[in-house]
Design a protein around this motif. Structure first.
Motif, mmCIF file in Angstrom:
data_model
loop_
_atom_site.group_PDB
_atom_site.id
_atom_site.type_symbol
_atom_site.label_atom_id
_atom_site.label_comp_id
_atom_site.label_asym_id
_atom_site.label_seq_id
_atom_site.Cartn_x
_atom_site.Cartn_y
_atom_site.Cartn_z
ATOM 1 N N ASP A 99 0.898 -1.285 0.149
ATOM 2 C CA ASP A 99 0.044 -0.006 -0.171
ATOM 3 C C ASP A 99 0.738 1.149 0.042
ATOM 4 O OD1 ASP A 99 -3.046 0.548 0.763
ATOM 5 O OD2 ASP A 99 -2.100 2.158 1.288
ATOM 6 N N TRP A 100 0.638 1.932 -0.906
ATOM 7 C CA TRP A 100 1.512 3.318 -1.108
ATOM 8 C C TRP A 100 1.476 4.456 0.109
ATOM 9 C CZ3 TRP A 100 0.371 8.487 -2.425
ATOM 10 C CH2 TRP A 100 -0.644 8.865 -2.934
ATOM 11 N N THR A 101 0.359 4.521 0.668
ATOM 12 C CA THR A 101 0.125 5.390 1.522
ATOM 13 C C THR A 101 0.369 4.774 3.059
ATOM 14 O OG1 THR A 101 -2.191 4.799 1.886
ATOM 15 C CG2 THR A 101 -1.547 6.684 0.568
ATOM 16 N N GLU A 102 0.113 3.547 3.399
ATOM 17 C CA GLU A 102 0.333 2.936 4.672
ATOM 18 C C GLU A 102 1.698 2.444 4.655
ATOM 19 O OE1 GLU A 102 -2.155 3.477 6.944
ATOM 20 O OE2 GLU A 102 -2.663 4.911 5.169
ATOM 21 N N ARG A 103 2.388 1.984 3.606
ATOM 22 C CA ARG A 103 3.463 1.402 3.420
ATOM 23 C C ARG A 103 3.316 -0.290 4.219
ATOM 24 N NH1 ARG A 103 7.618 4.934 2.098
ATOM 25 N NH2 ARG A 103 6.723 6.592 0.973
ATOM 26 N N GLU A 104 2.236 -0.741 4.222
ATOM 27 C CA GLU A 104 1.971 -2.031 4.580
ATOM 28 C C GLU A 104 1.190 -2.892 3.550
ATOM 29 O OE1 GLU A 104 2.783 -3.339 7.532
ATOM 30 O OE2 GLU A 104 3.649 -1.499 8.591
ATOM 31 N N HIS A 105 1.082 -4.051 3.719
ATOM 32 C CA HIS A 105 0.214 -4.974 2.513
ATOM 33 C C HIS A 105 -1.093 -4.896 2.916
ATOM 34 C CE1 HIS A 105 4.377 -6.959 2.347
ATOM 35 N NE2 HIS A 105 4.152 -6.334 1.214
ATOM 36 N N HIS A 106 -1.763 -5.078 1.618
ATOM 37 C CA HIS A 106 -3.266 -5.365 1.820
ATOM 38 C C HIS A 106 -3.295 -6.587 0.714
ATOM 39 C CE1 HIS A 106 -3.112 -2.083 -1.436
ATOM 40 N NE2 HIS A 106 -3.650 -2.949 -2.078
ATOM 41 N N VAL A 107 -4.663 -7.030 0.795
ATOM 42 C CA VAL A 107 -4.864 -8.246 0.047
ATOM 43 C C VAL A 107 -5.113 -7.810 -1.360
ATOM 44 C CG1 VAL A 107 -6.327 -10.163 -0.191
ATOM 45 C CG2 VAL A 107 -5.817 -9.827 2.077
ATOM 46 N N ALA A 108 -4.423 -8.527 -2.478
ATOM 47 C CA ALA A 108 -4.817 -8.388 -3.763
ATOM 48 C C ALA A 108 -5.198 -9.665 -4.442
ATOM 49 C CB ALA A 108 -3.555 -7.740 -4.498
ATOM 50 N N GLY A 109 -5.221 -9.733 -5.806
ATOM 51 C CA GLY A 109 -5.506 -11.026 -6.533
ATOM 52 C C GLY A 109 -7.019 -10.967 -6.470
ATOM 53 N N ALA A 110 -7.349 -12.268 -6.925
ATOM 54 C CA ALA A 110 -8.747 -12.616 -6.915
ATOM 55 C C ALA A 110 -9.687 -12.525 -5.674
ATOM 56 C CB ALA A 110 -8.920 -13.930 -7.565
ATOM 57 N N LEU A 111 -8.962 -13.014 -4.575
ATOM 58 C CA LEU A 111 -9.479 -12.750 -3.349
ATOM 59 C C LEU A 111 -9.653 -11.303 -2.840
ATOM 60 C CD1 LEU A 111 -10.484 -14.278 -0.840
ATOM 61 C CD2 LEU A 111 -8.189 -13.959 0.142
ATOM 62 N N GLY A 112 -8.698 -10.498 -3.324
ATOM 63 C CA GLY A 112 -8.910 -9.250 -2.822
ATOM 64 C C GLY A 112 -9.961 -8.764 -3.720
ATOM 65 N N GLN A 113 -10.143 -8.893 -4.902
ATOM 66 C CA GLN A 113 -11.173 -8.299 -5.796
ATOM 67 C C GLN A 113 -12.591 -8.936 -5.317
ATOM 68 O OE1 GLN A 113 -11.570 -10.063 -9.642
ATOM 69 N NE2 GLN A 113 -12.472 -8.647 -10.619
ATOM 70 N N GLY A 114 -12.688 -10.204 -4.957
ATOM 71 C CA GLY A 114 -14.027 -10.799 -4.444
ATOM 72 C C GLY A 114 -14.588 -10.157 -3.137
ATOM 73 N N LEU A 115 -13.295 -10.070 -2.101
ATOM 74 C CA LEU A 115 -13.859 -9.531 -0.887
ATOM 75 C C LEU A 115 -14.366 -8.021 -1.134
ATOM 76 C CD1 LEU A 115 -13.429 -9.740 2.239
ATOM 77 C CD2 LEU A 115 -11.244 -8.943 2.226
ATOM 78 N N THR A 116 -13.861 -7.192 -2.250
ATOM 79 C CA THR A 116 -13.956 -5.980 -2.401
ATOM 80 C C THR A 116 -15.659 -5.760 -2.901
ATOM 81 O OG1 THR A 116 -11.653 -5.290 -2.614
ATOM 82 C CG2 THR A 116 -13.503 -3.578 -3.550
ATOM 83 N N GLU A 117 -15.778 -6.602 -3.804
ATOM 84 C CA GLU A 117 -17.021 -6.557 -4.554
ATOM 85 C C GLU A 117 -18.013 -6.949 -3.566
ATOM 86 O OE1 GLU A 117 -16.336 -9.085 -7.936
ATOM 87 O OE2 GLU A 117 -15.796 -7.785 -9.267
ATOM 88 N N ARG A 118 -17.847 -7.750 -2.672
ATOM 89 C CA ARG A 118 -18.776 -8.549 -1.778
ATOM 90 C C ARG A 118 -19.043 -7.129 -0.693
ATOM 91 N NH1 ARG A 118 -23.194 -10.490 -0.544
ATOM 92 N NH2 ARG A 118 -23.493 -11.310 1.547
ATOM 93 N N MET A 119 -18.252 -6.552 -0.322
ATOM 94 C CA MET A 119 -18.578 -5.423 0.591
ATOM 95 C C MET A 119 -19.122 -4.297 0.000
ATOM 96 S SD MET A 119 -14.708 -5.345 3.147
ATOM 97 C CE MET A 119 -13.909 -5.315 1.721
ATOM 98 N N PHE A 120 -18.857 -4.045 -1.320
ATOM 99 C CA PHE A 120 -19.703 -3.052 -2.191
ATOM 100 C C PHE A 120 -21.293 -3.462 -2.212
ATOM 101 C CE2 PHE A 120 -15.775 -1.019 -3.756
ATOM 102 C CZ PHE A 120 -16.270 0.335 -3.598
ATOM 103 N N ALA A 121 -21.405 -5.010 -2.462
ATOM 104 C CA ALA A 121 -22.837 -5.404 -2.351
ATOM 105 C C ALA A 121 -23.468 -5.261 -1.329
ATOM 106 C CB ALA A 121 -22.676 -6.802 -3.221
ATOM 107 N N MET A 122 -22.592 -5.216 -0.199
ATOM 108 C CA MET A 122 -23.215 -5.177 1.154
ATOM 109 C C MET A 122 -23.423 -3.755 1.773
ATOM 110 S SD MET A 122 -21.218 -8.355 2.902
ATOM 111 C CE MET A 122 -21.678 -8.399 4.683
#
Length: 229
Positions: A175-198
């Motif tokens: 993460d370019w602002t936090e300088r820590e890692h976040h989840v990417a890949g298909a899992l990151g996409q799926g998790l994000t889409e689910r949170m938007f859907a909710m």
């Protein structure tokens, strides 16, 4: 295009301030007309078209034609992640106005990194998944544990279907602002889409920033045991 050449190509594009501004705007994962990208970069439409043609030549952006209009987007999620990581080394641009300061605060809090969530919210979620034992980190790879299989299924994700996608399933994105890692890949996409859907998050107009809703704040506390303002 091999990885070494791809990094060199994208780094070269980012070295130009106008192209960097265009790519930053495109990191929201949406299609944008050249006029909007020109306005975001503070350049003329003709200059934006020149830069977009250069980026299309390298395969970094793709163009869709609809009648007389052309719409641009970053070609691959992997390119967007690489841009995000290159930005982490460059650091944020100097803030020179109150409007920029407010926008930077929003971007730091939560934003889109092409097709998955980034910013403080994404890093906190990733930390929670690791802390609760739902994910295990192995270098830059993230592995879903047995408890994670149950957690994500209960959250509404179809992990077998996500694993079939022609991309990395679950990996770290710096993460370019936090300088820590976040989840990417298909899992990151799926998790994000689910949170938007909710309706936990909602997109900001003409920005990569997303805002957390009241439902999202409650859901984060209940599901991930974290509190976000």
């Amino acid at each position: 295009m091999n990885l070494k050449r791809n990094v060199s190509s994208i780094a070269s594009l980012i070295s130009d301030p106008s192209r960097a501004a265009i790519l930053l705007h495109l990191l929201d994962g949406r299609c944008h007309p050249a006029g909007d990208l020109a306005a975001a970069a503070g350049i003329t439409p003709q200059t934006a078209s020149f830069h977009l043609a250069k980026m299309a030549e390298t395969g970094t952006v793709t163009v869709e034609k609809h009648g007389r209009h052309r719409y641009y987007r970053i070609a691959q999620a992997s390119d967007a992640e690489m841009i995000e990581q290159l930005l982490s080394f460059a650091g944020p641009a100097p803030v020179v106005s109150l409007r920029q300061s407010d926008q930077m605060k929003k971007l730091r809090h939560a934003r889109m990194c092409y097709d998955h969530l980034a910013g403080e919210a994404a890093v906190r979620i990733t930390e929670s998944l690791l802390r609760e034992g739902h994910l295990q980190k192995d270098g830059l790879q993230l592995h879903v544990t047995a408890s994670g299989e149950r957690f994500f299924a209960d959250f509404g994700l179809d992990l077998p279907q996500l694993r079939k996608k022609r991309r990395a399933f679950s990996r770290c994105c710096l993460d370019w602002t936090e300088r820590e890692h976040h989840v990417a890949g298909a899992l990151g996409q799926g998790l994000t889409e689910r949170m938007f859907a909710m309706d936990w998050f909602r997109r900001e107009e003409q920005s990569r920033a997303v805002r957390i809703t009241q439902e999202g704040k409650q859901g984060m506390a209940e599901r991930f045991r974290i509190r976000l303002d």
